[in-house]
Design an enzyme around this catalytic site. Sequence first.
Site, mmCIF file in Angstrom:
data_model
loop_
_atom_site.group_PDB
_atom_site.id
_atom_site.type_symbol
_atom_site.label_atom_id
_atom_site.label_comp_id
_atom_site.label_asym_id
_atom_site.label_seq_id
_atom_site.Cartn_x
_atom_site.Cartn_y
_atom_site.Cartn_z
ATOM 1 N N ASP A 50 -58.130 -9.499 -71.687
ATOM 2 C CA ASP A 50 -59.249 -10.060 -72.449
ATOM 3 C C ASP A 50 -58.964 -9.991 -73.943
ATOM 4 O OD1 ASP A 50 -60.411 -10.353 -70.068
ATOM 5 O OD2 ASP A 50 -62.075 -8.950 -70.411
ATOM 6 N N TYR A 53 -56.605 -12.604 -74.989
ATOM 7 C CA TYR A 53 -57.342 -13.873 -74.981
ATOM 8 C C TYR A 53 -58.142 -14.016 -76.277
ATOM 9 C CZ TYR A 53 -60.665 -17.443 -73.469
ATOM 10 O OH TYR A 53 -61.438 -18.565 -73.375
ATOM 11 N N ASP A 54 -58.806 -12.921 -76.659
ATOM 12 C CA ASP A 54 -59.594 -12.962 -77.887
ATOM 13 C C ASP A 54 -58.738 -13.239 -79.117
ATOM 14 O OD1 ASP A 54 -61.984 -12.667 -76.713
ATOM 15 O OD2 ASP A 54 -62.099 -10.498 -76.976
ATOM 16 N N SER A 99 -82.691 -31.875 -52.692
ATOM 17 C CA SER A 99 -82.800 -30.495 -52.256
ATOM 18 C C SER A 99 -82.152 -30.431 -50.864
ATOM 19 C CB SER A 99 -84.283 -30.149 -52.308
ATOM 20 O OG SER A 99 -84.618 -29.219 -51.365
ATOM 21 N N GLU A 130 -70.082 -23.719 -46.753
ATOM 22 C CA GLU A 130 -70.039 -23.072 -48.068
ATOM 23 C C GLU A 130 -71.072 -21.963 -48.123
ATOM 24 O OE1 GLU A 130 -70.775 -26.113 -50.988
ATOM 25 O OE2 GLU A 130 -69.417 -27.505 -49.987
ATOM 26 N N LYS A 132 -74.279 -20.256 -49.801
ATOM 27 C CA LYS A 132 -75.416 -20.747 -50.586
ATOM 28 C C LYS A 132 -75.708 -19.718 -51.675
ATOM 29 C CE LYS A 132 -79.856 -23.019 -50.103
ATOM 30 N NZ LYS A 132 -80.702 -22.259 -51.028
ATOM 31 N N ASP A 134 -77.226 -17.884 -54.809
ATOM 32 C CA ASP A 134 -78.569 -17.761 -55.361
ATOM 33 C C ASP A 134 -78.505 -17.871 -56.884
ATOM 34 O OD1 ASP A 134 -81.236 -17.387 -55.623
ATOM 35 O OD2 ASP A 134 -81.220 -15.242 -55.166
ATOM 36 N N ARG A 153 -81.930 -29.542 -62.570
ATOM 37 C CA ARG A 153 -82.282 -30.511 -61.539
ATOM 38 C C ARG A 153 -83.615 -31.190 -61.853
ATOM 39 N NH1 ARG A 153 -82.629 -28.924 -55.281
ATOM 40 N NH2 ARG A 153 -84.640 -28.061 -55.830
ATOM 41 N N GLU A 190 -73.856 -24.495 -59.124
ATOM 42 C CA GLU A 190 -74.825 -23.418 -59.283
ATOM 43 C C GLU A 190 -74.462 -22.561 -60.492
ATOM 44 O OE1 GLU A 190 -76.869 -24.105 -57.013
ATOM 45 O OE2 GLU A 190 -78.270 -22.430 -56.974
ATOM 46 N N TYR A 240 -70.322 -22.162 -60.166
ATOM 47 C CA TYR A 240 -69.527 -22.687 -59.054
ATOM 48 C C TYR A 240 -69.973 -24.107 -58.787
ATOM 49 C CZ TYR A 240 -67.652 -18.225 -57.242
ATOM 50 O OH TYR A 240 -66.974 -17.052 -57.053
ATOM 51 N N LYS A 330 -80.389 -20.518 -43.628
ATOM 52 C CA LYS A 330 -80.865 -19.363 -44.393
ATOM 53 C C LYS A 330 -80.668 -18.093 -43.585
ATOM 54 C CE LYS A 330 -83.303 -21.023 -48.014
ATOM 55 N NZ LYS A 330 -84.070 -20.663 -49.025
ATOM 56 N N CYS A 421 -101.903 14.585 -64.021
ATOM 57 C CA CYS A 421 -100.506 14.174 -64.074
ATOM 58 C C CYS A 421 -99.686 15.068 -63.144
ATOM 59 C CB CYS A 421 -99.996 14.298 -65.500
ATOM 60 S SG CYS A 421 -98.227 14.057 -65.661
ATOM 61 N N CYS A 424 -97.410 17.404 -65.617
ATOM 62 C CA CYS A 424 -97.932 18.356 -66.600
ATOM 63 C C CYS A 424 -99.374 18.764 -66.325
ATOM 64 C CB CYS A 424 -97.857 17.738 -67.989
ATOM 65 S SG CYS A 424 -99.091 16.463 -68.217
ATOM 66 N N CYS A 440 -101.177 9.226 -67.969
ATOM 67 C CA CYS A 440 -101.377 10.617 -68.360
ATOM 68 C C CYS A 440 -101.523 10.622 -69.873
ATOM 69 C CB CYS A 440 -100.154 11.442 -67.960
ATOM 70 S SG CYS A 440 -100.055 13.019 -68.820
ATOM 71 N N CYS A 445 -96.933 16.094 -72.401
ATOM 72 C CA CYS A 445 -96.475 15.965 -71.021
ATOM 73 C C CYS A 445 -94.947 16.036 -70.940
ATOM 74 C CB CYS A 445 -96.963 14.627 -70.480
ATOM 75 S SG CYS A 445 -96.298 14.181 -68.889
HETATM 76 P P1 AMP Z 1 -83.375 -24.852 -52.074
HETATM 77 O O1 AMP Z 1 -83.558 -24.641 -53.542
HETATM 78 O O2 AMP Z 1 -83.659 -23.654 -51.240
HETATM 79 O O3 AMP Z 1 -84.017 -26.142 -51.609
HETATM 80 O O4 AMP Z 1 -81.828 -25.085 -51.838
HETATM 81 C C1 AMP Z 1 -81.148 -26.145 -52.438
HETATM 82 C C2 AMP Z 1 -80.345 -25.606 -53.572
HETATM 83 O O5 AMP Z 1 -79.352 -24.717 -53.127
HETATM 84 C C3 AMP Z 1 -79.572 -26.663 -54.283
HETATM 85 O O6 AMP Z 1 -80.353 -27.329 -55.225
HETATM 86 C C4 AMP Z 1 -78.499 -25.863 -54.955
HETATM 87 O O7 AMP Z 1 -78.921 -25.489 -56.243
HETATM 88 C C5 AMP Z 1 -78.406 -24.585 -54.144
HETATM 89 N N1 AMP Z 1 -77.067 -24.318 -53.610
HETATM 90 C C6 AMP Z 1 -76.449 -23.119 -53.664
HETATM 91 N N2 AMP Z 1 -75.234 -23.171 -53.114
HETATM 92 C C7 AMP Z 1 -75.056 -24.440 -52.706
HETATM 93 C C8 AMP Z 1 -73.985 -25.132 -52.065
HETATM 94 N N3 AMP Z 1 -72.846 -24.502 -51.730
HETATM 95 N N4 AMP Z 1 -74.143 -26.433 -51.812
HETATM 96 C C9 AMP Z 1 -75.289 -27.089 -52.147
HETATM 97 N N5 AMP Z 1 -76.319 -26.494 -52.748
HETATM 98 C C10 AMP Z 1 -76.218 -25.178 -53.028
HETATM 99 ZN ZN ZN Z 2 -98.218 14.308 -67.872
#
Ligand code: AMP
Ligand code: ZN
Length: 680
Positions: A50, A53-54, A99, A130, A132, A134, A153, A190, A240, A330, A421, A424, A440, A445
């Site tokens: 790193d 790189y900097d 979606s 793939e 999913k 979060d 989106r 994502e 990703y 899911k 409390c 204390c 409290c 305390c």
């Molecule tokens: P949901 O929000 O539960 O309707 O799920 C759809 C969302 O899942 C999409 O809008 C993407 O943002 C997300 N997502 C996460 N991973 C993936 C993936 N590998 N392919 C497509 N969508 C994904």
């Molecule tokens: Zn206390």
Amino acid sequence: MPGCLNFLHRGSRLEDRVSENVKNKIERLKRDIRFHDRLYYVLSDPKISDKEYDVLLKELQALEDKYPQYKTEDSPTVRLSGGILKGFRSIRHVEKMYSLDNTYSFDEIYSWKDRVLKNLPDGKISYVAELKIDGVSANLTYRNGKLISAATRGDGQTGEDITENIKRVRSIPLTLSGDNLPEFIEVRGEVYMEKQSLSNLNRQREAAGEPIFANPRNAASGSLKLLDSEEVAKRRLLFYAHSLGAYSGVKLSGHFEFLQKLKYWGIRVNEHVKLCHTIEDVIEYCKLWQGKREGLAYEIDGAVIKVDNLEQQHKLGFTLKSPRWAIAYKFPARQATTEVMKIVFQVGRTGVITPVAELKPVECGGVIIKHATLHNFDEIERLGIREHDRVLIERAGEVIPKIIKVIERRGKSAVRIPKECPVCSGKVIKEKEEDVAYRCINPNCGEQLQRSILHFASRQAMDIEGMGEAVVSQLIGLKLVGSFSDIYRLKGKDLSALELFKEKKINNLLSAIDASRHRPLSRLIYGLGIRHVGEKAAYVLASKFGSINKLAAADMPTLQGIHEVGPIMAESIVDYFAQPQAKKLIEEFSSLGLNLKEEAKKTKNTPLTGKRVVFTGELKNFSRQEAEELVRQNGGYPISSVSKATDFVVAGDNPGSKYNNARKMNIRILNEQEFERFLK
Ligand code: AMP
Ligand code: ZN
């Protein structure tokens, strides 16, 4: 003189050559940096540290600052520059962002496959499976290999323009690499945050009294909507790619092929993507990751299955909401049932009592769970929880699991709100009827004391290095410290009673304590931990009042007359200083030699008084913090980004883009010597 002409002539050729060299050097650095970005983010195989790189990045920045004519919009240094956005315009996606339909069982995956087969009677189908992720989806648009815009989106048709913030996400290339680049392409993916980054961020937010993010999705989406792009850069967002939007100028026949191309162009794709030739393989994949999700550095909440062939996708088309050629599986929520053994009460720095359920240890999604937070007493009432009840708990990406409901009543008596409390035995009350929190109110305390002292000694407050949790709890346990002022009465022989405290450690702590006597008044005010008074408010108060005594004597109207102080804060300040303990504390501070005055010599006018000053680059004689403090002491305002309202930009070594901005806006630039002269 002919010789002279000759010299001139040679001179300008030399200049051309120099400038040609610089240009090449800049291009080479940009290429190298992109190459290393790709190794790091796309291939997960960095070849330099790193730090190295900097060095490259700094070198590039220095050259660009010196030769701004060669700086381009897609330079990696763009990510270093700050800027405050006014808001977000909206952007229309070329192709709609859909979606996904959800399924919750393997049976549903089989029925989805049957539906697909019915619509493609003569097709042989391959699938791409793939993870999913979060996070929150973003649509990146590249034209001729350059990132031209990025959007959320939104409603699927139009999203918000988050281009400036997306540019701060280092794992997203500003320029694509490789050949056969598309003329135009929408790449969807994502934006997410790793579990570790999220918990670090939440820890910082908690310390600053800001609300924490419940899950990576909220954190990512909150971060992309920040107006301060410098702050975005600090959030450690990652990306990703997973979906294709509109495109032209490139031939694609399959989704898997598209993902491989993305990697080749330098866009990050999750390494666990799998091409499956049967639906059984797909189910295997879902099972595998359902079991292994805990081991990943980021949160996933399922798998996504897509028909690979783009022509088949086209034939299947979309419903109103989602593609028919893809489906999300899911994972079952990570739930478990267990028994509430006990409900205990924790005491925070401000005395707030938080109920916590101690659980009979139970495995939930690969982690052993022993506690669940109950937030407050309203929550206990809402859930009707009693000790010994059997409950259903759930972990949904959150750091701490929560109790969903009581599934078997076993407890005899309802939870009683403690009158005292737990630490204390001080009085516990709800200060106002509309408050949810009970607290409290004993200022002595023990638990609150520990937390208050840690806050007082923290880096943002008095910055006493070495006063960590272990030290503070011993100091309190040994009755060496019972108030903030006791810290300044500690002697070497007191400290020798602490675990592992030998001469060197003792001296270090004593000198750290000593140094903290001279902290600016604003930090002391912040350190007191007056409710609703954060770092910024403390700074405003210190500069408006100039001394702790004047602040302590201020009444409601005076406080409310300050623009940054609202009625709740004003009341809290007045209440705080009305306590006899507070008066005593200030007297003690004064006799122990703590700085209680704002050192800004407001009467002495320096060229910095009332001026807005921005720093860029490294100064030789001051740290950034010290320099900013000096500006404040001179009655000026350190500001983080350059705008028309900026008066001076102080540029040290390797200045950043703020330097260029200042030049463009014709703002006076000071070097370090000039800055020092201004201070005198
Ligand atoms: P949901 O929000 O539960 O309707 O799920 C759809 C969302 O899942 C999409 O809008 C993407 O943002 C997300 N997502 C996460 N991973 C993936 C993936 N590998 N392919 C497509 N969508 C994904
Ligand atoms: Zn206390």
